[in-house]
Design an enzyme around this catalytic site. Structure first.
Site, short mmCIF file in Angstrom:
data_model
loop_
_atom_site.label_atom_id
_atom_site.label_comp_id
_atom_site.label_asym_id
_atom_site.label_seq_id
_atom_site.Cartn_x
_atom_site.Cartn_y
_atom_site.Cartn_z
N THR A 232 0.64 -9.54 -28.65
CA THR A 232 0.69 -8.15 -29.10
C THR A 232 2.00 -7.54 -28.62
O THR A 232 2.76 -8.15 -27.89
CB THR A 232 -0.47 -7.33 -28.50
OG1 THR A 232 -0.21 -7.09 -27.10
CG2 THR A 232 -1.80 -8.05 -28.64
N LYS B 3 6.88 -8.55 -24.61
CA LYS B 3 7.98 -8.56 -23.64
C LYS B 3 7.98 -7.36 -22.68
O LYS B 3 8.89 -7.19 -21.87
CB LYS B 3 9.33 -8.65 -24.36
CG LYS B 3 9.64 -7.54 -25.34
CD LYS B 3 10.97 -7.76 -26.05
CE LYS B 3 10.91 -8.86 -27.07
NZ LYS B 3 10.20 -8.52 -28.31
N GLU C 21 8.52 -17.51 -23.01
CA GLU C 21 9.69 -18.01 -23.73
C GLU C 21 9.99 -17.21 -24.98
O GLU C 21 11.15 -16.92 -25.30
CB GLU C 21 9.47 -19.49 -24.09
CG GLU C 21 10.61 -20.14 -24.85
CD GLU C 21 11.87 -20.29 -24.02
OE1 GLU C 21 12.82 -19.49 -24.27
OE2 GLU C 21 11.92 -21.16 -23.15
N VAL D 247 12.37 -13.83 -25.91
CA VAL D 247 13.76 -13.85 -26.38
C VAL D 247 13.95 -15.03 -27.32
O VAL D 247 13.65 -16.17 -26.96
CB VAL D 247 14.75 -13.99 -25.20
CG1 VAL D 247 16.19 -13.95 -25.71
CG2 VAL D 247 14.52 -12.91 -24.15
N ALA E 36 12.40 -15.85 -30.18
CA ALA E 36 11.22 -16.44 -30.83
C ALA E 36 10.94 -17.83 -30.27
O ALA E 36 10.66 -17.97 -29.08
CB ALA E 36 11.39 -16.45 -32.35
N ASP F 193 14.95 -3.10 -28.18
CA ASP F 193 14.40 -4.45 -28.12
C ASP F 193 15.45 -5.44 -27.61
O ASP F 193 15.17 -6.30 -26.77
CB ASP F 193 13.91 -4.86 -29.51
CG ASP F 193 13.16 -6.17 -29.48
OD1 ASP F 193 12.16 -6.25 -28.74
OD2 ASP F 193 13.57 -7.12 -30.18
N LYS G 25 15.65 -7.78 -24.11
CA LYS G 25 15.87 -9.23 -24.13
C LYS G 25 17.00 -9.65 -23.20
O LYS G 25 16.86 -10.63 -22.45
CB LYS G 25 16.16 -9.68 -25.57
CG LYS G 25 14.95 -9.60 -26.49
CD LYS G 25 15.30 -9.98 -27.93
CE LYS G 25 14.07 -9.91 -28.82
NZ LYS G 25 14.39 -10.22 -30.23
N GLY H 225 10.53 -14.14 -37.10
CA GLY H 225 9.58 -14.69 -38.06
C GLY H 225 8.32 -15.14 -37.36
O GLY H 225 8.35 -15.69 -36.26
#
Length: 815
Positions: free
Chosen positions: A558, A582, A609, A612, A614, A681, A685, A799
């Site tokens: 989520t 994150k 993991e 950052v 995907a 975002d 990261k 994605g």
């Protein structure tokens, strides 16, 4: 001669007794002693009736009547009709005796141990007589022998000691004078020297059979029950428990002492002394080989498989700890403690003492708590008053789990393996005991952890093929739904190649949540969620913890800020966390560090993991570099698949707002695209990467060079799109400035010299960032080792499919 003992379930009714008859007929070529228990549930019912009578509860005759009807029905179903009258009268006479005894208890209001032995003896007495009569009517050479006339005990009622010398004399004389092919005898019952009825304790029918087998030097003792031998664990706790083919006397004794109820512990000693094989068989599956208990067992070529033979457990245990400086170096403290237990007839199950002699801890049955505490307080009254000894410490709600095996002797690493797998599953060990024989390691744990502990140990020592993993997935949106699908599609491969079986034991979306300890199947998932209870992050976490399943993994897919709030609680129960979310890793540095430390201290994993890049191996790569002694000196990265898609597709031919709308439609953005376009975002990261590289950076220390006008940040998502249309010239100008220098726009995150920043940059064709297309991400790492030629990680950075695969990879790594 063989001795066959049949338990209560084996003689529960006429149908089962006919199975017993068939087993006896199949062994008729041998002389046989058949020892039988009371009909199933009869002993408990007799005790209940007597207890009600002693409590002035006048409903006890109803219980007696019910037991009587059960025996009368048995006579009608097993004895020919012309012969029934005598046996019906026999049953009625003895139940009149039982009722008279209970009437006396009712009047006196007292239910003594002596009367208890007398009343409970009727169960075996009646069942054995009826079965003997049935065999006679089947034209078999059968006779009934009263065990009470053969087995002599002291008069310590309900807890007797057998006089083996007198008993052996009686039994040998009986069999010298009686040469019947089949001798049927009641188990459990005996008499003292004065002729008073005594009993050999619950489970004493096994003991009766063993005594007879030892005295007559039987070829074999067979214990017939409702399971196919001893099991590697209690099948009620571990569905993967397996029958044990062969086991030594000593191993069987250890397992039975610590709760393996298929065998009464005293049973083993008489046959062990005479080296008589004991075989445990299943009345309802007589062809099954069962378990052979003997002096020696076969060792297979697979040494590792033979380390342990079984796991047993015992519930309703308390720990008593006596400690104090007054115990150090004082002879007789232990003797004094055990003497007061002996006086109260309290059985000590487990003992552990510190080498400093400052404390001694003892495990006993919970029902003995009151007597034990009073006995200790009385015996150590002076020491307690003078504070040489502290008040007795009592811990309740505990269980004992024992790992048993002859081959544990001198085998290094067994204890480490045992404690390691328990620790990795958050099972706290309260006490440990290991004898010098090294065939038993016993631990005391919380009662609520018993099922989990048994399954964890069984999996570790007896199920080398597949590890069961229980997943609790929070979030079923784009990424969550793809993850679930990948798990179902790939699980067969994982079982066959990695020996891992993933079970989705819990799942939650924003509306509903559902659980299933045995796993939710693919076909049932949607229905389970629809019919599930109302979703609550807190309750989902509580349920995950309370179910207490081994190898549990909490998966957060989520973007909900509430979910990370429960991470600490979950990690403290040694449950692995896999986070796509994150927020936790980019929160206050102390919070981030605390979660990492909690995971470390509780032997569990906290993997993120996919925070950052995907599914790209960015965090893992940084971790590997740091662990191997390298140091990150700088990071340059394009970390937003959304922003990369937007600026790759924004060429001035259509408005910026349309490109953003396209990105949102294709699932690259958050529901509110401003979270991506504002750079928040990306800032999170780079913060996470810097922290994983070992730098204690805070979020507000990151410089964020924004390109969105302030008006675009106001109001709803619809207002945002309208504002972008109005500011199209602003966006066009940014694009044109890059184009005139022959460069392109990329939203770049940079970290160097302990500082980080994010923002739009003009990228020249010779840059590694230039040839980055679609939703791809790139991370360029410079380190002490990669100083001239940087290490580059590049690929799809957004994605649902790739993000889900990254979460999936973390799950597999965590187990």
């Amino acid at each position: 001669m063989k001795v066959l003992k049949f338990g209560g379930t084996s003689v529960a009714n006429s149908e089962n007794i006919l199975k017993v008859e068939s087993i006896i007929k199949n062994q008729y070529s041998n002389k046989i002693v058949v020892v039988v228990s009371a009909l199933q549930g009869v002993t408990d019912s007799l005790i209940k009736a007597a207890e009600q009578a002693s409590n002035n509860d006048d409903s006890y005759p109803t219980i007696i009547k019910t037991i009587e009807e059960k025996h009368l029905k048995l006579v009608k179903e097993l004895i020919p009709i012309l012969e029934q009258s005598a046996w019906l009268s026999f049953v009625k006479k003895h139940f009149n005796d039982i009722e008279e005894l209970c009437n006396g208890i009712f009047v006196l209001g007292e239910f003594t141990d002596r009367i208890k032995d007398k009343i409970t003896s009727y169960g075996e007495f009646l069942s054995s007589n009826i079965i003997a009569a049935r065999l006679k009517f089947e034209k078999l050479d059968a006779a009934w022998m009263n065990s009470a006339d053969q087995i002599v005990t002291n008069n310590n009622f309900t807890n007797v000691k057998v006089d083996f010398e007198a008993t052996e004399k009686n039994v040998k004389k009986y069999f010298e004078e009686n040469q019947h092919q089949i001798t049927v005898a009641p188990g459990f019952i005996a008499k003292d020297q004065a002729g008073n009825t005594t009993t050999l304790g619950r489970g004493g029918s096994d003991y009766t059979a063993s005594i007879f087998a030892s005295i007559v030097n039987a070829e074999e003792l067979q214990i017939w029950t409702d399971v196919s031998g001893m099991m590697t664990a209690d099948p009620r706790l571990s569905t993967n428990a397996k029958p044990i083919a062969e086991i030594s006397y000593q191993e069987a004794m250890e397992l039975s002492h610590f709760g393996a109820k298929v065998l009464y512990p005293p049973t083993i000693q008489p046959v062990m002394v005479k080296n008589i094989n004991l075989r445990i068989k299943n009345t309802f599956d007589p062809e099954a080989s069962g378990t052979l208990v003997s002096h020696t067992i076969k060792i297979s070529g697979d040494e590792e498989e033979q380390v342990a033979v079984g796991i047993s457990n015992m519930s309703n245990i308390i720990l008593l700890t006596l400690e104090g400086s007054g115990m150090v170096g004082i002879p007789g403290i232990s003797a004094k403690l055990f003497q007061c237990f002996s006086h109260e007839k309290i059985n000590v199950v487990l003992i552990t003492q510190s080498s400093s002699e400052h404390s001694i801890t003892i495990a006993i049955n919970e029902k003995d708590t009151f007597n034990a505490e009073n006995a200790i307080n009385s015996s150590f009254e002076d020491d307690l008053k003078l504070k040489r000894i502290s008040p007795i410490k009592i811990e309740s709600g505990l269980s004992i789990v024992a790992l048993v095996g002859e081959n544990m002797k001198n085998r290094s690493g067994v204890s480490a393996k045992m404690f390691g797998c328990l620790g990795n599953n958050g099972i706290n060990i309260r006490a440990i005991a290991q004898g010098s024989s090294e065939r038993n390691i016993s631990i005391v744990i919380s009662e609520k952890d018993i099922k989990k502990a048994v399954n964890v140990l069984h999996e570790e020592f007896f199920e080398s093929e597949i590890k069961q993993v229980h997943l609790y997935i929070c979030g079923t949106g784009n990424v969550g739904s793809k993850l679930i699908q990948q798990i179902y599609n790939q699980n067969k491969y994982l079982q066959e190649n990695l020996l891992i079986n993933l079970r989705i034991a819990g799942v939650s979306n924003s509306r509903k949540m559902a659980f299933a300890d045995q796993g939710i199947s693919q076909n049932d998932l949607n229905k389970k969620l629809e019919n599930g209870e109302q979703a609550s992050i807190k309750k989902f976490a509580e349920e995950t913890i309370s179910r207490n399943l081994r190898n549990s993994v909490f998966v957060d897919v989520t973007a909900n800020a509430e979910v990370p709030e429960i991470y600490e609680t979950v990690l403290k129960r040694s449950i692995n966390i896999i986070a796509c979310n994150k927020i936790a890793a980019s929160s206050d540095f102390e919070k981030y560090k605390s979660l990492k430390n909690i995971a470390k201290n509780h032997s569990c994993k906290f993997f993120f993991e996919t925070n950052v890049g995907a599914g790209l191996p960015i965090i893992g790569t940084i971790n590997d570099l740091i662990r191997s002694g390298d140091k990150i000196t700088s990071i340059q990265a394009v970390l937003s698949g959304t922003l990369n898609f937007v600026f790759n597709n924004y060429d001035g031919s259509k408005p910026f707002s349309e490109v953003v709308a396209q990105a949102q439609k294709e699932g690259f953005t958050e529901p509110d695209p401003r979270l991506d376009l504002a750079g928040t975002d990306v800032a999170r990261k780079i913060l996470i990467l810097a922290r994983e590289a070992g730098y204690p950076l805070q979020f507000d220390e990151i410089e964020n060079i924004k390109f969105l006008p302030d008006d675009c940040m106001q109001g709803s998502v619809e207002d945002f799109y309208n504002a972008m249309i109005q500011y199209e010239d602003h966006f066009k100008k940014i694009l044109d400035e890059a184009k005139k220098d022959g460069k392109i726009l990329k939203y770049v995150a940079e970290f160097k010299d302990g500082k980080a920043k994010v923002g739009l940059q003009h990228i020249a064709p010779e840059s590694d960032l230039y040839h980055l297309y679609g939703k791809d991400n790139i991370v360029i790492l410079k380190t002490l080792r990669y100083s001239e030629q940087p290490l580059v990680v590049k690929g799809a950075g957004a994605g649902a499919e790739v993000t889900a695969s990254g979460v999936f990879a973390d799950i597999v790594r965590s187990v």
